[in-house]
Design a protein around this motif. Structure first.
Motif, PDB file in Angstrom:
ATOM      1  N   ASN A 182     -17.596  22.614 -43.327  1.00 44.79           N
ATOM      2  CA  ASN A 182     -17.749  23.349 -44.574  1.00 44.79           C
ATOM      3  C   ASN A 182     -16.411  23.939 -45.057  1.00 44.79           C
ATOM      4  O   ASN A 182     -16.364  25.020 -45.618  1.00 44.79           O
ATOM      5  N   LEU A 183     -15.336  23.206 -44.790  1.00 41.02           N
ATOM      6  CA  LEU A 183     -14.003  23.727 -45.078  1.00 41.02           C
ATOM      7  C   LEU A 183     -13.164  22.765 -45.915  1.00 41.02           C
ATOM      8  O   LEU A 183     -13.330  21.549 -45.833  1.00 41.02           O
ATOM      9  N   VAL A 184     -12.261  23.346 -46.675  1.00 35.91           N
ATOM     10  CA  VAL A 184     -11.195  22.585 -47.321  1.00 35.91           C
ATOM     11  C   VAL A 184      -9.877  23.110 -46.742  1.00 35.91           C
ATOM     12  O   VAL A 184      -9.683  24.324 -46.675  1.00 35.91           O
ATOM     13  N   HIS A 185      -9.006  22.205 -46.322  1.00 35.22           N
ATOM     14  CA  HIS A 185      -7.754  22.638 -45.693  1.00 35.22           C
ATOM     15  C   HIS A 185      -6.927  23.517 -46.636  1.00 35.22           C
ATOM     16  O   HIS A 185      -6.450  24.573 -46.264  1.00 35.22           O
ATOM     17  N   ALA A 186      -6.752  23.032 -47.853  1.00 32.71           N
ATOM     18  CA  ALA A 186      -6.097  23.790 -48.931  1.00 32.71           C
ATOM     19  C   ALA A 186      -4.564  23.880 -48.839  1.00 32.71           C
ATOM     20  O   ALA A 186      -3.947  24.549 -49.677  1.00 32.71           O
ATOM     21  N   ASP A 187      -3.975  23.272 -47.844  1.00 33.61           N
ATOM     22  CA  ASP A 187      -2.508  23.108 -47.853  1.00 33.61           C
ATOM     23  C   ASP A 187      -2.150  21.819 -47.118  1.00 33.61           C
ATOM     24  O   ASP A 187      -1.181  21.750 -46.369  1.00 33.61           O
ATOM     25  N   LEU A 188      -2.956  20.799 -47.364  1.00 30.27           N
ATOM     26  CA  LEU A 188      -2.779  19.553 -46.621  1.00 30.27           C
ATOM     27  C   LEU A 188      -1.682  18.708 -47.260  1.00 30.27           C
ATOM     28  O   LEU A 188      -1.677  18.480 -48.460  1.00 30.27           O
ATOM     29  N   SER A 189      -0.750  18.280 -46.429  1.00 32.40           N
ATOM     30  CA  SER A 189       0.325  17.401 -46.870  1.00 32.40           C
ATOM     31  C   SER A 189       1.020  16.882 -45.624  1.00 32.40           C
ATOM     32  O   SER A 189       0.663  17.263 -44.504  1.00 32.40           O
ATOM     33  N   GLU A 190       2.028  16.049 -45.828  1.00 29.54           N
ATOM     34  CA  GLU A 190       2.798  15.508 -44.704  1.00 29.54           C
ATOM     35  C   GLU A 190       3.532  16.608 -43.931  1.00 29.54           C
ATOM     36  O   GLU A 190       4.052  16.364 -42.854  1.00 29.54           O
ATOM     37  N   TYR A 191       3.562  17.823 -44.472  1.00 30.38           N
ATOM     38  CA  TYR A 191       4.215  18.951 -43.802  1.00 30.38           C
ATOM     39  C   TYR A 191       3.273  19.680 -42.842  1.00 30.38           C
ATOM     40  O   TYR A 191       3.724  20.481 -42.031  1.00 30.38           O
ATOM     41  N   ASN A 192       1.982  19.443 -42.976  1.00 30.23           N
ATOM     42  CA  ASN A 192       1.018  20.132 -42.109  1.00 30.23           C
ATOM     43  C   ASN A 192       0.162  19.152 -41.314  1.00 30.23           C
ATOM     44  O   ASN A 192      -0.966  19.464 -40.921  1.00 30.23           O
TER      45      ASN A 192
ATOM     46  N   ILE B  70      -2.686  20.855 -38.847  1.00 29.22           N
ATOM     47  CA  ILE B  70      -2.259  22.192 -38.419  1.00 29.22           C
ATOM     48  C   ILE B  70      -2.232  23.135 -39.622  1.00 29.22           C
ATOM     49  O   ILE B  70      -2.497  22.716 -40.747  1.00 29.22           O
ATOM     50  N   ASP B  71      -1.906  24.389 -39.345  1.00 27.53           N
ATOM     51  CA  ASP B  71      -1.657  25.383 -40.400  1.00 27.53           C
ATOM     52  C   ASP B  71      -2.890  25.614 -41.268  1.00 27.53           C
ATOM     53  O   ASP B  71      -2.917  25.261 -42.441  1.00 27.53           O
TER      54      ASP B  71
ATOM     55  N   LYS C 288     -12.181  21.935 -35.039  1.00 23.98           N
ATOM     56  CA  LYS C 288     -12.286  21.310 -33.714  1.00 23.98           C
ATOM     57  C   LYS C 288     -13.738  20.900 -33.436  1.00 23.98           C
ATOM     58  O   LYS C 288     -14.011  19.775 -33.021  1.00 23.98           O
ATOM     59  N   ASN C 289     -14.658  21.826 -33.685  1.00 21.62           N
ATOM     60  CA  ASN C 289     -16.081  21.549 -33.456  1.00 21.62           C
ATOM     61  C   ASN C 289     -16.607  20.420 -34.337  1.00 21.62           C
ATOM     62  O   ASN C 289     -17.575  19.754 -33.986  1.00 21.62           O
ATOM     63  N   ALA C 290     -15.977  20.237 -35.481  1.00 23.25           N
ATOM     64  CA  ALA C 290     -16.405  19.177 -36.397  1.00 23.25           C
ATOM     65  C   ALA C 290     -15.814  17.818 -36.014  1.00 23.25           C
ATOM     66  O   ALA C 290     -16.106  16.811 -36.640  1.00 23.25           O
ATOM     67  N   GLY C 291     -14.969  17.797 -35.003  1.00 22.85           N
ATOM     68  CA  GLY C 291     -14.397  16.536 -34.556  1.00 22.85           C
ATOM     69  C   GLY C 291     -13.041  16.207 -35.150  1.00 22.85           C
ATOM     70  O   GLY C 291     -12.556  15.087 -35.029  1.00 22.85           O
ATOM     71  N   VAL C 292     -12.439  17.187 -35.799  1.00 24.53           N
ATOM     72  CA  VAL C 292     -11.100  16.983 -36.361  1.00 24.53           C
ATOM     73  C   VAL C 292     -10.078  17.335 -35.281  1.00 24.53           C
ATOM     74  O   VAL C 292     -10.225  18.349 -34.593  1.00 24.53           O
ATOM     75  N   ARG C 293      -9.057  16.515 -35.135  1.00 21.46           N
ATOM     76  CA  ARG C 293      -8.048  16.840 -34.135  1.00 21.46           C
ATOM     77  C   ARG C 293      -7.118  17.930 -34.676  1.00 21.46           C
ATOM     78  O   ARG C 293      -6.389  17.723 -35.650  1.00 21.46           O
ATOM     79  N   VAL C 294      -7.190  19.075 -34.062  1.00 20.26           N
ATOM     80  CA  VAL C 294      -6.364  20.238 -34.398  1.00 20.26           C
ATOM     81  C   VAL C 294      -5.951  20.882 -33.077  1.00 20.26           C
ATOM     82  O   VAL C 294      -6.552  20.591 -32.043  1.00 20.26           O
ATOM     83  N   PRO C 295      -4.940  21.749 -33.091  1.00 25.41           N
ATOM     84  CA  PRO C 295      -4.638  22.490 -31.865  1.00 25.41           C
ATOM     85  C   PRO C 295      -5.837  23.380 -31.515  1.00 25.41           C
ATOM     86  O   PRO C 295      -6.362  24.073 -32.384  1.00 25.41           O
ATOM     87  N   GLU C 296      -6.259  23.344 -30.273  1.00 24.05           N
ATOM     88  CA  GLU C 296      -7.386  24.189 -29.878  1.00 24.05           C
ATOM     89  C   GLU C 296      -6.937  25.649 -29.852  1.00 24.05           C
ATOM     90  O   GLU C 296      -5.968  25.992 -29.179  1.00 24.05           O
TER      91      GLU C 296
END
Ligand code: ATP
Ligand code: MN
Length: 255
Positions: free
Chosen positions: A185-195, A208-209, A124-132
């Protein structure tokens, strides 16, 4: 006592609930006594006004709708009794933020929940839209509900898109991956159309997730990033997007 009842009643009234017995079975697992106690405390603190029905029942966690004091909430409850969590070790044990947790299932799950909270905050702080994220308490993560009037936004997987709309979403997904990498400084690591959820009003993607998301120091972070890139390219290839994984990696890691 009264508040728990209110939580149970509200749950029964909810529009998002499913009526099958499968769900009841799941809920018996989810709302074990310790979990109910946390929900009770959160309700006493005014963080939750009423619990709604299940939005999703996954392998390791269930997500519920809830009413907050001023906005709609999503309550993600990791199951302790009925989860396996074999995969968690690989993600959490090598994360420098979580080297001190004891090696038992409960503590791993609690750490996992805190990790998801922190990851969402950083994103969120990095400007990515995620649930707060609102609060993480033991195995319960409370966050902003991404949807409207009790209806969650659709998963990218279930969205019908024109090619130009898909391209718009793709570009933002890549930009979010870059922001995650460079700023959080993160990698999502489960990114797909499901998340990834899609806000139908402006077609912004919402990541998400993030329980399994790792910092770049994680020994497997490059491998996870490469897998994320491949998942995203595989999904968007049906819309005529033909970028090469190496090009995309370069874009994400660019200064
Ligand atoms: P699964 O095992 O099914 O993948 P999961 O444990 O990975 O579940 P999530 O992916 O975080 O959990 O959430 C499961 C589903 O709940 C999502 O696909 C989404 O539909 C819904 N969901 C999660 N978080 C939110 C939110 N903040 N607002 C609205 N819906 C949400
Ligand atoms: Mn998921």
């Amino acid at each position: 006592e009264k508040k728990i009842k209110r939580i149970d009643r509200a749950k029964d009234k909810s529009r998002v609930r499913e009526k099958d017995s499968e769900r009841l079975k799941v809920e018996e697992n989810v709302f074990d006594v310790p979990t109910l106690k946390i929900l009770y405390t959160l309700s006493n603190k005014g963080i939750i006004k009423a619990m709604g029905g299940a939005i999703s029942t996954g392998k390791e966690a269930n997500v519920f709708y809830a009413e907050g004091p001023d906005k709609e909430l999503a309550v993600k409850i990791y199951r302790i009794a009925s989860s396996t969590f074999k995969a968690m070790d690989a993600y959490i044990m090598k994360d420098p933020r979580f080297t001190n947790i004891r090696n038992n299932k409960r503590d791993i799950i609690f750490a996992w929940t805190r990790k998801e909270f922190q990851n969402l905050k950083r994103a969120k702080n990095a400007g990515v839209r995620v649930p707060e994220p609102v609060i993480a308490e033991k195995n319960i993560l409370i966050m902003e509900f991404m949807g409207e009037k009790e209806r969650p936004y659709p998963l990218l997987k279930n969205t019908y898109l024109e090619d130009d709309e898909a391209k718009l979403i793709f570009d933002t997904v890549v930009e979010y991956m870059r922001l995650l990498y460079k700023k959080a400084n993160l990698v999502h690591a489960d990114l797909s159309e499901y998340n990834i959820l899609i806000d139908p009003k402006d077609l912004t993607p919402i990541f998400i997730d993030m329980g399994q998301s790792v910092t770049l120091e994680h020994p497997n972070s490059r491998e996870f990033l490469y897998r994320d890139v491949q998942n995203i390219l595989r999904f968007f290839s049906r819309y005529g997007i033909k970028d090469k994984p190496e090009e995309l990696l370069k874009k994400i890691q660019a200064e």
